[in-house]
Enzyme design. Structure first.
Site, mmCIF file in Angstrom:
data_model
loop_
_atom_site.group_PDB
_atom_site.id
_atom_site.type_symbol
_atom_site.label_atom_id
_atom_site.label_comp_id
_atom_site.label_asym_id
_atom_site.label_seq_id
_atom_site.Cartn_x
_atom_site.Cartn_y
_atom_site.Cartn_z
ATOM 1 N N SER A 48 0.673 -1.084 -0.113
ATOM 2 C CA SER A 48 0.052 -0.138 -0.013
ATOM 3 C C SER A 48 0.864 1.235 0.042
ATOM 4 C CB SER A 48 -0.868 -0.141 1.345
ATOM 5 O OG SER A 48 -1.688 -0.927 1.199
ATOM 6 N N ARG A 91 1.581 4.307 -3.071
ATOM 7 C CA ARG A 91 1.270 5.631 -2.789
ATOM 8 C C ARG A 91 2.792 6.624 -2.994
ATOM 9 N NH1 ARG A 91 -2.262 2.601 -0.624
ATOM 10 N NH2 ARG A 91 -4.644 3.379 0.107
ATOM 11 N N GLY A 135 -6.055 -3.664 -7.564
ATOM 12 C CA GLY A 135 -7.174 -2.930 -6.937
ATOM 13 C C GLY A 135 -6.739 -1.464 -6.814
ATOM 14 N N ARG A 188 -14.118 -6.968 -10.661
ATOM 15 C CA ARG A 188 -14.096 -5.968 -9.362
ATOM 16 C C ARG A 188 -14.748 -4.814 -9.412
ATOM 17 N NH1 ARG A 188 -8.636 -6.438 -6.248
ATOM 18 N NH2 ARG A 188 -9.729 -5.822 -4.355
ATOM 19 N N SER A 244 -13.407 1.875 2.563
ATOM 20 C CA SER A 244 -12.440 1.304 1.643
ATOM 21 C C SER A 244 -11.248 2.418 1.731
ATOM 22 C CB SER A 244 -13.039 0.966 0.145
ATOM 23 O OG SER A 244 -12.069 0.953 -0.485
ATOM 24 N N ASP A 273 -6.938 -7.665 4.791
ATOM 25 C CA ASP A 273 -6.208 -8.658 3.809
ATOM 26 C C ASP A 273 -5.657 -9.792 4.660
ATOM 27 O OD1 ASP A 273 -6.716 -6.905 1.708
ATOM 28 O OD2 ASP A 273 -4.919 -5.897 1.788
ATOM 29 N N LYS A 318 -12.588 -9.193 -3.394
ATOM 30 C CA LYS A 318 -10.894 -9.086 -3.587
ATOM 31 C C LYS A 318 -10.715 -9.730 -4.760
ATOM 32 C CE LYS A 318 -10.851 -6.473 -0.014
ATOM 33 N NZ LYS A 318 -10.422 -4.984 -0.047
ATOM 34 N N ARG A 325 -12.991 -13.997 -1.503
ATOM 35 C CA ARG A 325 -12.119 -15.007 -0.351
ATOM 36 C C ARG A 325 -12.907 -15.487 0.562
ATOM 37 N NH1 ARG A 325 -7.491 -10.413 0.143
ATOM 38 N NH2 ARG A 325 -6.429 -11.168 -1.726
ATOM 39 N N ARG A 337 -3.024 -14.173 -1.836
ATOM 40 C CA ARG A 337 -2.890 -14.269 -0.308
ATOM 41 C C ARG A 337 -3.735 -15.767 -0.053
ATOM 42 N NH1 ARG A 337 -1.042 -9.795 1.210
ATOM 43 N NH2 ARG A 337 -1.837 -7.739 0.383
#
Ligand code: S3P
Length: 463
Positions: free
Chosen positions: A31, A35, A124, A152, A197, A345, A372, A376, A417
Site C-alpha cells: 500500500s 502511494r 485494485g 471487481r 475502503s 487482507d 477481492k 475470499r 493471499r
C-alpha cells in the site's frame, strides 16, 4: 504488458516441517509503495523510495505512472540507475528485494496523455487510486486490468467522481473495467463513502487535489491512512476530524523521500505460521505497525498468541517494529465491526489460525472479501474444508470450528493471499498440501517460497 497470473497454474507442494524458525524481512509495504510512487509522480521534484515492494502489483503502478509521463527508475548499489525494476542488471536474474526507487515527479499538472490503454494488472489499489488522478486530467485515458480486476467493482469510485464533475464511462453500466476518462473540471463537494475502503478514500483524496475548492469525505469506518500521511508530508492542505476528511484543491505538492516498512500483510503469514506450528519462533524485522493495519496482532493476541512487538520507532512518518511470534495455544474469537478494515487482507490467514484453534471463531461484517482478488469468503470456506477444516460460510463472514487439518489438494484461484494462506495451513496440517496455482504469490511477495524454504528447510517444492 500483461499481468494475468491466472494463466498457467503451477502445482506447489508444502510439507509440514519439524521446525519453523528464524528471522525474516518481508517485502516493502504494498500500500505504501503504491502511494509513494503515485503521489511522488504528481509532485514537484525527485523522491527516493527506499525498501519499495516490487511485487507485480507495485510494478503495475510504476508502469502506469511512466505511461503518464513520470520517471520511475531503480537505483542499484553501484549507483547505476535502471529502467528495469525487476532484474539485476549484472546477473539478469529476477531480483526484487530491498529496492531503492527514484521517482521524478512531473508536478500536479504535469502528467501527459498516455498513448495506449493503462493496465493495472491484478492491482485494485492501482486501478482505484489512479482513477482518482485520471479524473482530474485535461486529457483522455483508458484503464483496464487482468480478468480478476475486470470483475471487481469500480462503481464505488465512478459514482462519487462523477458527482465531482468527472466524465467517466465504464463497462457494465459504469461498474467494471475497462473505463474511459474524458477531460473535465472537478469541483470539491461533500461525499459520503458507501464502503470503508482505503482505496475509495484515497481515490477521492487524489481527485480532491485536482478539484476546485474543498472536498469533504465522510468515512463509515476508519481504514488505512497511508495516503493521508504522505499527502500531509508533501504539503497538501488536508485535515482529519474523526471520520471526516477535508482536502483543499490544487496545492503545491512537493516530492518526499519515503522509507517503506515491511508489509504487515505479508508478515502476517509468518506470524500465524509460527503460532499454529508446534515448534516455531519467527521474528519479522522492520514491519510497519500503523494502528490502521494491526488488527491481526490484536486478534491473534486475543486468541492467546504469544506475540512480542519490539524496537518500535517512527520511520518516514510510519510506525515500524520487529514482531516475534511463537508456537501458541490458540482459542476461537469473534471478529467484526471496526476491526475488519484493520485486518481486511489478513482474514484468509486468520481463518487458518481459527481452523486449528480450540473452539469456534466467528468472522462478521467482512462482505468486502467477496470482491477481492477472489471471493475470499467462498475460497477460504471451500479450500480449508478440502484440507479438513470445519467452515461455515455466511453472506458477510465465516464460522470456523477449530480442530485438525489433514492436508490435501487446494486451489489458490490465482489469488496471492489464498496461495500463501494455504501454505501456512500446510505448516499446521497432518500431511502435505498441494496448492494449485502457487506462482501468484508474485503479486505481493515474490520471495515467499524461498523465504518459506529458509524458515523450514525441505518443506516446499514446485511440482
Ligand atoms: C488497500 C486497501 C484495501 C486492501 C487492499 C489495499 C489500499 O482494499 O484490501 O489490499 O492500499 O488502499 P479496500 O480499499 O478495497 O478495502
Amino acid at each position: 504488458m500483461t499481468n494475468d497470473h491466472t494463466a498457467s497454474p503451477a502445482l506447489r507442494a508444502v510439507r509440514p516441517p519439524a521446525t519453523l524458525r528464524g528471522d525474516v524481512t518481508v517485502p516493502g509495504d504494498k500500500s505504501i509503495t503504491h502511494r509513494a510512487v503515485m503521489l511522488n509522480a504528481i509532485a514537484s521534484g525527485t523522491a527516493t523510495v527506499t525498501g519499495a515492494g516490487l511485487g507485480a502489483d507495485c510494478l503495475s503502478t510504476a508502469a502506469c505512472v511512466r505511461a503518464l509521463g513520470a520517471t520511475v527508475r531503480r537505483l542499484w548499489p553501484t549507483a547505476e540507475l535502471t529502467d528495469d525494476l525487476r532484474r539485476d542488471p549484472v546477473s539478469g536474474k529476477d531480483d526484487r528485494a530491498d529496492a531503492v526507487l527514484i521517482v521524478e515527479g512531473v508536478g500536479l499538472t504535469g502528467l501527459t496523455e498516455p498513448a495506449d490503454v493503462l493496465d493495472a494488472g491484478n492491482s485494485g489499489t492501482t486501478s482505484r487510486l489512479l482513477t482518482g488522478i485520471l479524473a482530474g486530467q485535461p486529457f483522455f485515458s483508458v484503464l483496464t486490468g487482468d480478468a480478476s480486476l475486470r470483475s471487481r467493482p469500480m462503481g464505488r469510485v465512478v459514482e462519487p467522481l462523477r458527482a465531482m464533475g468527472a466524465r467517466i464511462t465504464a463497462r457494465r453500466g459504469d461498474t467494471l473495467l475497462p473505463l474511459a476518462v474524458a477531460p473535465s473540471n472537478l469541483r470539491g463537494r461533500e461525499l459520503a463513502m458507501r464502503v470503508a475502503s482505503a482505496q475509495l478514500k484515497s481515490c477521492l483524496l487524489l481527485a480532491g487535489l485536482y478539484a476546485e475548492g474543498t472536498t469533504e469525505i465522510v468515512q463509515p469506518e476508519a481504514s488505512r491512512d497511508h495516503t493521508e500521511r504522505l499527502l500531509a508530508a508533501q504539503g497538501a492542505r488536508l485535515n482529519a476530524e474523526g471520520l471526516r476528511l477535508r482536502i483543499e484543491g490544487r496545492p503545491a505538492l512537493r516530492a518526499v523521500d519515503v522509507r517503506v516498512p515491511g508489509d504487515i500483510s505479508s508478515a502476517a503469514f509468518w506470524l500465524v505460521g509460527a503460532c499454529v506450528h508446534p515448534n516455531a519462533r519467527i521474528t519479522v524485522r522492520d514491519v510497519g505497525v500503523n494502528p490502521t493495519r494491526t488488527g491481526i496482532l490484536d486478534v491473534l493476541r486475543e486468541m492467546g498468541a504469544t506475540i512480542a512487538v519490539e524496537n518500535e520507532r517512527i520511520e518516514g512518518g510510519e510506525p515500524v517494529a520487529d514482531v516475534t511470534a511463537e508456537s501458541s495455544r490458540l482459542r476461537g474469537v469473534e471478529v467484526g465491526g471496526a476491526t475488519i478494515p484493520r485486518l481486511i487482507d489478513e482474514v484468509p490467514v486468520l481463518a487458518v489460525a481459527a481452523a486449528v484453534a480450540e473452539g469456534v471463531t466467528v468472522i462478521r461484517d467482512a462482505e468486502e472479501l467477496r470482491v477481492k482478488e477472489s471471493d475470499r469468503l467462498a475460497a477460504v470456506a471451500s479450500e480449508l474444508r478440502r484440507l479438513g477444516a470445519a467452515v461455515e460460510e455466511h453472506p458477510d463472514g465465516l464460522t470456523i470450528t477449530g480442530g485438525r487439518l489433514t492436508g490435501g489438494e487446494a486451489e489458490s484461484y490465482g489469488d496471492h493471499r489464498m496461495a500463501m494462506s494455504l501454505a501456512i495451513a500446510a505448516l499446521a496440517a497432518a500431511g502435505p498440501v498441494l496448492i494449485n496455482g502457487g506462482e501468484c504469490v508474485d503479486i505481493s511477495y515474490p520471495t515467499f517460497w524461498p523465504d518459506l524454504e529458509r524458515l523450514a528447510p525441505g518443506s516446499t517444492r514446485e511440482l
